[in-house]
Write a protein that holds these residues in place. Sequence first.
Motif, PDB file in Angstrom:
ATOM      1  N   PRO A   1     -12.161   2.007   7.483  1.00 40.11           N
ATOM      2  CA  PRO A   1     -12.777   0.892   6.751  1.00 40.11           C
ATOM      3  C   PRO A   1     -13.474   1.277   5.447  1.00 40.11           C
ATOM      4  O   PRO A   1     -13.519   0.493   4.511  1.00 40.11           O
ATOM      5  N   GLU A   2     -13.994   2.496   5.361  1.00 40.74           N
ATOM      6  CA  GLU A   2     -14.737   2.902   4.158  1.00 40.74           C
ATOM      7  C   GLU A   2     -13.848   3.544   3.090  1.00 40.74           C
ATOM      8  O   GLU A   2     -14.312   3.788   1.971  1.00 40.74           O
ATOM      9  N   ARG A   3     -12.581   3.833   3.427  1.00 36.57           N
ATOM     10  CA  ARG A   3     -11.687   4.475   2.449  1.00 36.57           C
ATOM     11  C   ARG A   3     -11.516   3.553   1.253  1.00 36.57           C
ATOM     12  O   ARG A   3     -11.388   2.357   1.386  1.00 36.57           O
ATOM     13  N   GLU A   4     -11.507   4.142   0.068  1.00 39.26           N
ATOM     14  CA  GLU A   4     -11.361   3.388  -1.177  1.00 39.26           C
ATOM     15  C   GLU A   4      -9.895   3.313  -1.607  1.00 39.26           C
ATOM     16  O   GLU A   4      -9.139   4.276  -1.445  1.00 39.26           O
ATOM     17  N   TYR A   5      -9.541   2.160  -2.167  1.00 39.38           N
ATOM     18  CA  TYR A   5      -8.206   1.926  -2.719  1.00 39.38           C
ATOM     19  C   TYR A   5      -8.355   1.336  -4.109  1.00 39.38           C
ATOM     20  O   TYR A   5      -9.254   0.541  -4.366  1.00 39.38           O
TER      21      TYR A   5
ATOM     22  N   VAL B   1      -1.849  -1.404  -3.992  1.00 41.77           N
ATOM     23  CA  VAL B   1      -3.082  -0.626  -3.850  1.00 41.77           C
ATOM     24  C   VAL B   1      -2.729   0.806  -3.481  1.00 41.77           C
ATOM     25  O   VAL B   1      -1.820   1.064  -2.710  1.00 41.77           O
ATOM     26  N   GLU B   2      -3.454   1.749  -4.100  1.00 38.80           N
ATOM     27  CA  GLU B   2      -3.244   3.167  -3.843  1.00 38.80           C
ATOM     28  C   GLU B   2      -4.525   3.810  -3.375  1.00 38.80           C
ATOM     29  O   GLU B   2      -5.610   3.499  -3.859  1.00 38.80           O
ATOM     30  N   LYS B   3      -4.368   4.719  -2.436  1.00 40.40           N
ATOM     31  CA  LYS B   3      -5.496   5.471  -1.891  1.00 40.40           C
ATOM     32  C   LYS B   3      -6.187   6.254  -3.018  1.00 40.40           C
ATOM     33  O   LYS B   3      -5.525   6.862  -3.850  1.00 40.40           O
ATOM     34  N   VAL B   4      -7.511   6.205  -3.067  1.00 45.40           N
ATOM     35  CA  VAL B   4      -8.272   6.952  -4.085  1.00 45.40           C
ATOM     36  C   VAL B   4      -8.662   8.290  -3.500  1.00 45.40           C
ATOM     37  O   VAL B   4      -9.013   8.407  -2.364  1.00 45.40           O
TER      38      VAL B   4
ATOM     39  N   SER C   1       0.811  -1.205   0.000  1.00 44.59           N
ATOM     40  CA  SER C   1       0.000   0.000   0.000  1.00 44.59           C
ATOM     41  C   SER C   1       0.848   1.260   0.000  1.00 44.59           C
ATOM     42  O   SER C   1       1.819   1.359   0.745  1.00 44.59           O
ATOM     43  N   THR C   2       0.429   2.243  -0.802  1.00 49.54           N
ATOM     44  CA  THR C   2       1.087   3.540  -0.791  1.00 49.54           C
ATOM     45  C   THR C   2       0.647   4.346   0.428  1.00 49.54           C
ATOM     46  O   THR C   2       1.173   5.414   0.679  1.00 49.54           O
ATOM     47  N   ASN C   3      -0.315   3.817   1.167  1.00 45.14           N
ATOM     48  CA  ASN C   3      -0.812   4.474   2.376  1.00 45.14           C
ATOM     49  C   ASN C   3      -0.085   3.949   3.617  1.00 45.14           C
ATOM     50  O   ASN C   3      -0.531   4.151   4.734  1.00 45.14           O
ATOM     51  N   GLU C   4       0.999   3.223   3.387  1.00 50.86           N
ATOM     52  CA  GLU C   4       1.854   2.655   4.428  1.00 50.86           C
ATOM     53  C   GLU C   4       1.055   1.884   5.463  1.00 50.86           C
ATOM     54  O   GLU C   4       0.250   1.037   5.115  1.00 50.86           O
ATOM     55  N   ASN C   5       1.242   2.163   6.733  1.00 49.32           N
ATOM     56  CA  ASN C   5       0.611   1.355   7.787  1.00 49.32           C
ATOM     57  C   ASN C   5      -0.819   1.784   8.098  1.00 49.32           C
ATOM     58  O   ASN C   5      -1.411   1.296   9.045  1.00 49.32           O
ATOM     59  N   GLN C   6      -1.391   2.680   7.318  1.00 42.73           N
ATOM     60  CA  GLN C   6      -2.734   3.174   7.594  1.00 42.73           C
ATOM     61  C   GLN C   6      -3.802   2.527   6.712  1.00 42.73           C
ATOM     62  O   GLN C   6      -4.925   2.997   6.646  1.00 42.73           O
ATOM     63  N   LEU C   7      -3.469   1.428   6.057  1.00 43.08           N
ATOM     64  CA  LEU C   7      -4.387   0.798   5.109  1.00 43.08           C
ATOM     65  C   LEU C   7      -5.737   0.459   5.730  1.00 43.08           C
ATOM     66  O   LEU C   7      -6.778   0.680   5.138  1.00 43.08           O
TER      67      LEU C   7
END
Length: 79
Positions: A43-47, A76-79, A33-39
Amino acid sequence: MAEKRLSELVQGENYSAQELDSFVSTTDAVLLSTNENQLFTEPEREYKVTGEFAGFFEHSSDDGEKYFRNKKAYIVEKV
């Protein structure tokens, strides 16, 4: 929305962190993940799945060798 159980991820598709959490809990796969340890913190964040690999090389600390792991890996990347 009904909860769906994922058996694979599709490159270019978006998934919620909750769906990804369920996926890695039931599938032998790796998420990068490009969101590092915050994946899984929201729960509702889109990737978006931006890459997929059939496996990867891993260095063994036991014998110093590098081994190919035949295990799906997804970027996976944060949208």
